[in-house]
Design a protein around this motif. Structure first.
Motif, PDB file in Angstrom:
ATOM      1  N   THR A  20       0.830  -1.205   0.000  1.00 23.27           N
ATOM      2  CA  THR A  20       0.000   0.000   0.000  1.00 23.27           C
ATOM      3  C   THR A  20       0.861   1.249   0.000  1.00 23.27           C
ATOM      4  O   THR A  20       0.608   2.195  -0.765  1.00 23.27           O
ATOM      5  N   VAL A  21       1.896   1.276   0.851  1.00 21.55           N
ATOM      6  CA  VAL A  21       2.783   2.448   0.901  1.00 21.55           C
ATOM      7  C   VAL A  21       3.496   2.627  -0.436  1.00 21.55           C
ATOM      8  O   VAL A  21       3.633   3.751  -0.939  1.00 21.55           O
ATOM      9  N   GLN A  22       3.927   1.535  -1.054  1.00 22.67           N
ATOM     10  CA  GLN A  22       4.580   1.641  -2.361  1.00 22.67           C
ATOM     11  C   GLN A  22       3.618   2.183  -3.411  1.00 22.67           C
ATOM     12  O   GLN A  22       3.998   2.996  -4.253  1.00 22.67           O
ATOM     13  N   ALA A  23       2.385   1.768  -3.377  1.00 29.03           N
ATOM     14  CA  ALA A  23       1.393   2.260  -4.338  1.00 29.03           C
ATOM     15  C   ALA A  23       1.066   3.725  -4.088  1.00 29.03           C
ATOM     16  O   ALA A  23       0.888   4.498  -5.034  1.00 29.03           O
ATOM     17  N   VAL A  24       1.005   4.120  -2.830  1.00 21.74           N
ATOM     18  CA  VAL A  24       0.681   5.515  -2.495  1.00 21.74           C
ATOM     19  C   VAL A  24       1.788   6.447  -2.980  1.00 21.74           C
ATOM     20  O   VAL A  24       1.518   7.588  -3.361  1.00 21.74           O
ATOM     21  N   GLN A  25       3.012   5.974  -3.027  1.00 24.12           N
ATOM     22  CA  GLN A  25       4.108   6.800  -3.524  1.00 24.12           C
ATOM     23  C   GLN A  25       3.910   7.165  -4.992  1.00 24.12           C
ATOM     24  O   GLN A  25       4.423   8.172  -5.454  1.00 24.12           O
ATOM     25  N   GLN A  26       3.141   6.373  -5.727  1.00 27.53           N
ATOM     26  CA  GLN A  26       2.871   6.662  -7.140  1.00 27.53           C
ATOM     27  C   GLN A  26       1.771   7.721  -7.302  1.00 27.53           C
ATOM     28  O   GLN A  26       1.733   8.421  -8.306  1.00 27.53           O
ATOM     29  N   SER A  27       0.844   7.819  -6.341  1.00 21.71           N
ATOM     30  CA  SER A  27      -0.244   8.787  -6.411  1.00 21.71           C
ATOM     31  C   SER A  27      -0.531   9.324  -5.008  1.00 21.71           C
ATOM     32  O   SER A  27      -1.559   9.017  -4.404  1.00 21.71           O
ATOM     33  N   PRO A  28       0.372  10.153  -4.453  1.00 19.84           N
ATOM     34  CA  PRO A  28       0.234  10.567  -3.058  1.00 19.84           C
ATOM     35  C   PRO A  28      -0.845  11.628  -2.811  1.00 19.84           C
ATOM     36  O   PRO A  28      -1.359  11.717  -1.701  1.00 19.84           O
ATOM     37  N   LEU A  29      -1.200  12.417  -3.799  1.00 15.74           N
ATOM     38  CA  LEU A  29      -2.137  13.509  -3.564  1.00 15.74           C
ATOM     39  C   LEU A  29      -3.599  13.101  -3.694  1.00 15.74           C
ATOM     40  O   LEU A  29      -4.425  13.494  -2.873  1.00 15.74           O
ATOM     41  N   LEU A  30      -3.937  12.333  -4.699  1.00 13.96           N
ATOM     42  CA  LEU A  30      -5.333  11.996  -4.949  1.00 13.96           C
ATOM     43  C   LEU A  30      -5.675  10.541  -4.673  1.00 13.96           C
ATOM     44  O   LEU A  30      -6.843  10.191  -4.609  1.00 13.96           O
ATOM     45  N   GLY A  31      -4.708   9.680  -4.554  1.00 12.68           N
ATOM     46  CA  GLY A  31      -4.980   8.275  -4.322  1.00 12.68           C
ATOM     47  C   GLY A  31      -5.532   7.596  -5.548  1.00 12.68           C
ATOM     48  O   GLY A  31      -5.405   8.079  -6.671  1.00 12.68           O
ATOM     49  N   TYR A  32      -6.177   6.456  -5.333  1.00 17.73           N
ATOM     50  CA  TYR A  32      -6.668   5.644  -6.438  1.00 17.73           C
ATOM     51  C   TYR A  32      -8.193   5.544  -6.467  1.00 17.73           C
ATOM     52  O   TYR A  32      -8.751   4.854  -7.303  1.00 17.73           O
ATOM     53  N   GLY A  33      -8.880   6.163  -5.540  1.00 22.28           N
ATOM     54  CA  GLY A  33     -10.340   6.163  -5.553  1.00 22.28           C
ATOM     55  C   GLY A  33     -10.991   4.980  -4.872  1.00 22.28           C
ATOM     56  O   GLY A  33     -12.165   5.011  -4.579  1.00 22.28           O
ATOM     57  N   GLY A  34     -10.265   3.939  -4.593  1.00 19.85           N
ATOM     58  CA  GLY A  34     -10.822   2.778  -3.914  1.00 19.85           C
ATOM     59  C   GLY A  34      -9.796   1.677  -3.832  1.00 19.85           C
ATOM     60  O   GLY A  34      -8.790   1.691  -4.540  1.00 19.85           O
ATOM     61  N   PRO A  35     -10.030   0.684  -2.955  1.00 21.67           N
ATOM     62  CA  PRO A  35      -9.093  -0.427  -2.842  1.00 21.67           C
ATOM     63  C   PRO A  35      -8.977  -1.201  -4.152  1.00 21.67           C
ATOM     64  O   PRO A  35      -9.900  -1.231  -4.957  1.00 21.67           O
ATOM     65  N   ARG A  36      -7.819  -1.830  -4.382  1.00 19.49           N
ATOM     66  CA  ARG A  36      -7.617  -2.642  -5.585  1.00 19.49           C
ATOM     67  C   ARG A  36      -6.942  -3.945  -5.183  1.00 19.49           C
ATOM     68  O   ARG A  36      -6.243  -4.020  -4.176  1.00 19.49           O
TER      69      ARG A  36
END
Length: 179
Positions: free
Chosen positions: A47-63
């Motif tokens: 999760t932390v690694q994924a958040v580093q790719q989109s830290p401001l807006l996130g992904y909109g929901g779990p994947r």
């Protein structure tokens, strides 16, 4: 004496329940068949690694993501991870800031109900990394915080109903008649 007797009765009831329910066997099976601590840690890292790719807006929901034993969604396993992954780091900071502000604000409670209710945001902060606040949990938490804030402000001072209705008849400005 009644308090001690009731505690003893609850203890005896729990002991009888352990005779009927194989608690030790259930715990042993759970520990031998899963490594939930490692699974959770893997999800946190991913999760932390994924958040580093989109830290401001996130992904909109779990994947979905592959873990050791099964596919578990990233952004689950706690409200911190859900907010950070789904909505970004600013949303997480705002949520944590709100809870901290409510802890500070409700600490002023002096009545017993206010003191009990002031614990709600503290418990929410403790649970945030490990549990998600979904559906009814989030609503109950916000209602508890709202009641704690209301307990701090004290009772609402309202005029009696009879006086309020007579005041409604009095007009603070002159009325103009329409023709």
């Amino acid at each position: 004496m009644r308090l001690i007797a009731s505690i003893g009765a609850v203890g005896a009831l729990a002991w009888v329940a352990t005779l009927v329910i194989p608690v030790g066997e259930l715990i042993t099976n759970r520990v031998e068949n899963t490594d939930s601590t490692r699974d959770r840690a893997d999800l946190y890292v991913q999760t932390v690694q994924a958040v580093q790719q989109s830290p401001l807006l996130g992904y909109g929901g779990p994947r979905m993501a592959d873990t050791t034993h099964a596919a578990e969604p990233l952004g689950t396993q706690g409200q911190v991870w859900l907010l950070m992954y789904s909505h970004g780091i600013p949303a997480l900071l705002i949520f944590i800031g709100f809870l901290l502000m409510m802890v500070w604000r409700t600490a002023a409670a002096v009545s017993p109900p206010g003191r009990w209710l002031s614990v709600v945001p503290v418990i929410a902060l403790v649970m945030t990394p490990f549990y998600g606040f979904t559906d009814i949990n989030l609503s109950v938490m916000f209602f508890g915080i709202g009641l704690a804030l209301a307990a701090i402000d004290g009772p609402v001072n309202r005029e009696p109903a009879a006086q309020a209705s007579s005041d409604a008849d009095a007009v603070p400005y002159p009325r103009t008649q329409r023709s």
